[in-house]
Motif scaffolding. Structure first.
Motif, PDB file in Angstrom:
ATOM      1  N   THR A   1      58.109  29.505  62.623  1.00 12.62           N
ATOM      2  CA  THR A   1      56.749  29.064  62.908  1.00 12.62           C
ATOM      3  C   THR A   1      56.678  27.540  62.943  1.00 12.62           C
ATOM      4  O   THR A   1      56.056  26.959  63.831  1.00 12.62           O
ATOM      5  N   GLU A   2      57.356  26.903  61.996  1.00 17.05           N
ATOM      6  CA  GLU A   2      57.364  25.440  61.942  1.00 17.05           C
ATOM      7  C   GLU A   2      58.029  24.849  63.185  1.00 17.05           C
ATOM      8  O   GLU A   2      57.499  23.920  63.799  1.00 17.05           O
ATOM      9  N   VAL A   3      59.171  25.407  63.568  1.00 19.33           N
ATOM     10  CA  VAL A   3      59.877  24.911  64.755  1.00 19.33           C
ATOM     11  C   VAL A   3      59.055  25.174  66.012  1.00 19.33           C
ATOM     12  O   VAL A   3      58.964  24.313  66.895  1.00 19.33           O
ATOM     13  N   SER A   4      58.424  26.338  66.092  1.00 20.56           N
ATOM     14  CA  SER A   4      57.594  26.648  67.257  1.00 20.56           C
ATOM     15  C   SER A   4      56.448  25.659  67.394  1.00 20.56           C
ATOM     16  O   SER A   4      56.167  25.173  68.491  1.00 20.56           O
ATOM     17  N   SER A   5      55.795  25.336  66.276  1.00 23.09           N
ATOM     18  CA  SER A   5      54.677  24.393  66.359  1.00 23.09           C
ATOM     19  C   SER A   5      55.164  23.003  66.733  1.00 23.09           C
ATOM     20  O   SER A   5      54.502  22.286  67.481  1.00 23.09           O
ATOM     21  N   LYS A   6      56.340  22.615  66.252  1.00 24.41           N
ATOM     22  CA  LYS A   6      56.890  21.308  66.629  1.00 24.41           C
ATOM     23  C   LYS A   6      57.235  21.272  68.110  1.00 24.41           C
ATOM     24  O   LYS A   6      57.000  20.270  68.789  1.00 24.41           O
ATOM     25  N   LEU A   7      57.788  22.372  68.631  1.00 24.60           N
ATOM     26  CA  LEU A   7      58.118  22.433  70.057  1.00 24.60           C
ATOM     27  C   LEU A   7      56.855  22.356  70.910  1.00 24.60           C
ATOM     28  O   LEU A   7      56.821  21.645  71.913  1.00 24.60           O
ATOM     29  N   VAL A   8      55.834  23.084  70.506  1.00 25.44           N
ATOM     30  CA  VAL A   8      54.579  23.048  71.255  1.00 25.44           C
ATOM     31  C   VAL A   8      54.009  21.640  71.247  1.00 25.44           C
ATOM     32  O   VAL A   8      53.555  21.115  72.274  1.00 25.44           O
ATOM     33  N   GLY A   9      54.068  20.967  70.094  1.00 24.93           N
ATOM     34  CA  GLY A   9      53.581  19.595  70.004  1.00 24.93           C
ATOM     35  C   GLY A   9      54.373  18.648  70.885  1.00 24.93           C
ATOM     36  O   GLY A   9      53.814  17.794  71.576  1.00 24.93           O
ATOM     37  N   ALA A  10      55.711  18.816  70.893  1.00 26.50           N
ATOM     38  CA  ALA A  10      56.548  17.940  71.711  1.00 26.50           C
ATOM     39  C   ALA A  10      56.282  18.151  73.192  1.00 26.50           C
ATOM     40  O   ALA A  10      56.183  17.193  73.968  1.00 26.50           O
ATOM     41  N   VAL A  11      56.156  19.414  73.604  1.00 25.85           N
ATOM     42  CA  VAL A  11      55.883  19.701  75.016  1.00 25.85           C
ATOM     43  C   VAL A  11      54.506  19.176  75.402  1.00 25.85           C
ATOM     44  O   VAL A  11      54.325  18.598  76.475  1.00 25.85           O
ATOM     45  N   THR A  12      53.540  19.335  74.515  1.00 29.31           N
ATOM     46  CA  THR A  12      52.198  18.826  74.797  1.00 29.31           C
ATOM     47  C   THR A  12      52.216  17.313  74.956  1.00 29.31           C
ATOM     48  O   THR A  12      51.616  16.773  75.891  1.00 29.31           O
ATOM     49  N   ASN A  13      52.936  16.627  74.075  1.00 33.00           N
ATOM     50  CA  ASN A  13      53.047  15.173  74.191  1.00 33.00           C
ATOM     51  C   ASN A  13      53.755  14.772  75.477  1.00 33.00           C
ATOM     52  O   ASN A  13      53.352  13.817  76.140  1.00 33.00           O
ATOM     53  N   ALA A  14      54.821  15.504  75.829  1.00 30.50           N
ATOM     54  CA  ALA A  14      55.571  15.175  77.041  1.00 30.50           C
ATOM     55  C   ALA A  14      54.708  15.391  78.280  1.00 30.50           C
ATOM     56  O   ALA A  14      54.670  14.557  79.184  1.00 30.50           O
ATOM     57  N   VAL A  15      53.983  16.501  78.305  1.00 31.22           N
ATOM     58  CA  VAL A  15      53.116  16.777  79.453  1.00 31.22           C
ATOM     59  C   VAL A  15      51.982  15.768  79.501  1.00 31.22           C
ATOM     60  O   VAL A  15      51.625  15.252  80.572  1.00 31.22           O
ATOM     61  N   GLY A  16      51.412  15.443  78.357  1.00 29.71           N
ATOM     62  CA  GLY A  16      50.342  14.457  78.309  1.00 29.71           C
ATOM     63  C   GLY A  16      50.835  13.098  78.764  1.00 29.71           C
ATOM     64  O   GLY A  16      50.160  12.393  79.513  1.00 29.71           O
ATOM     65  N   GLY A  17      52.047  12.724  78.352  1.00 30.79           N
ATOM     66  CA  GLY A  17      52.616  11.448  78.774  1.00 30.79           C
ATOM     67  C   GLY A  17      52.936  11.427  80.247  1.00 30.79           C
ATOM     68  O   GLY A  17      52.710  10.435  80.941  1.00 30.79           O
ATOM     69  N   ALA A  18      53.433  12.560  80.764  1.00 31.38           N
ATOM     70  CA  ALA A  18      53.770  12.620  82.185  1.00 31.38           C
ATOM     71  C   ALA A  18      52.519  12.574  83.043  1.00 31.38           C
ATOM     72  O   ALA A  18      52.479  11.907  84.073  1.00 31.38           O
ATOM     73  N   SER A  19      51.470  13.264  82.619  1.00 30.61           N
ATOM     74  CA  SER A  19      50.258  13.270  83.441  1.00 30.61           C
ATOM     75  C   SER A  19      49.564  11.913  83.390  1.00 30.61           C
ATOM     76  O   SER A  19      48.980  11.479  84.369  1.00 30.61           O
TER      77      SER A  19
END
Length: 124
Positions: free
Chosen positions: A60-78
């Motif tokens: 659960t901890e790793v999943s939430s970190k992955l979701v956060g990282a992907v969200t940051n990456a997508v937010g940064g890319a957009s």
């Protein structure tokens, strides 16, 4: 002869009592072994349950970190696509290979194939 029969009867009683004591000890050992095996199994099962719960927490901890990282990456890319980036004129290629509408780029390839075609046709 009666003494022999009495001796045999006494020996039989002695053997019976010793056999009974041995069976009682064997039963006690069997019970202790069964209890030890049951205890080891229950400890093993509890340990496995604890290990699974730790794995679930980590997942659960790793999943939430992955979701956060992907969200940051997508937010940064957009956000980076919304900015106007200046076009650089430095490091431009020496030869420009423009794709003409009449021939596909893979046929023309900046004229190299045309050059090869002309050189092979003149050698014949």
């Amino acid at each position: 002869m009666e003494e022999s029969i009495k001796t045999v009867a006494d020996s039989t009683e002695t053997v019976k009592s010793e056999a009974s004591a041995i069976l009682e000890k064997a039963s006690d050992v069997s019970t202790k072994a069964r209890d030890a095996v049951d205890g080891a199994l229950s400890r093993g099962i509890e340990g496995a349950k604890n290990l699974l719960s730790v794995f679930e927490e980590k997942r659960t901890e790793v999943s939430s970190k992955l979701v956060g990282a992907v969200t940051n990456a997508v937010g940064g890319a957009s956000s980076s696509t919304n900015r106007d980036l200046p076009l650089s004129t430095d490091n431009q290629p020496l030869l420009s290979c423009e794709r003409g509408g009449e021939t596909p780029w893979w046929k023309n390839c900046c004229g190299v194939l045309d050059l090869l075609k002309t050189s092979t046709s003149t050698t014949k």
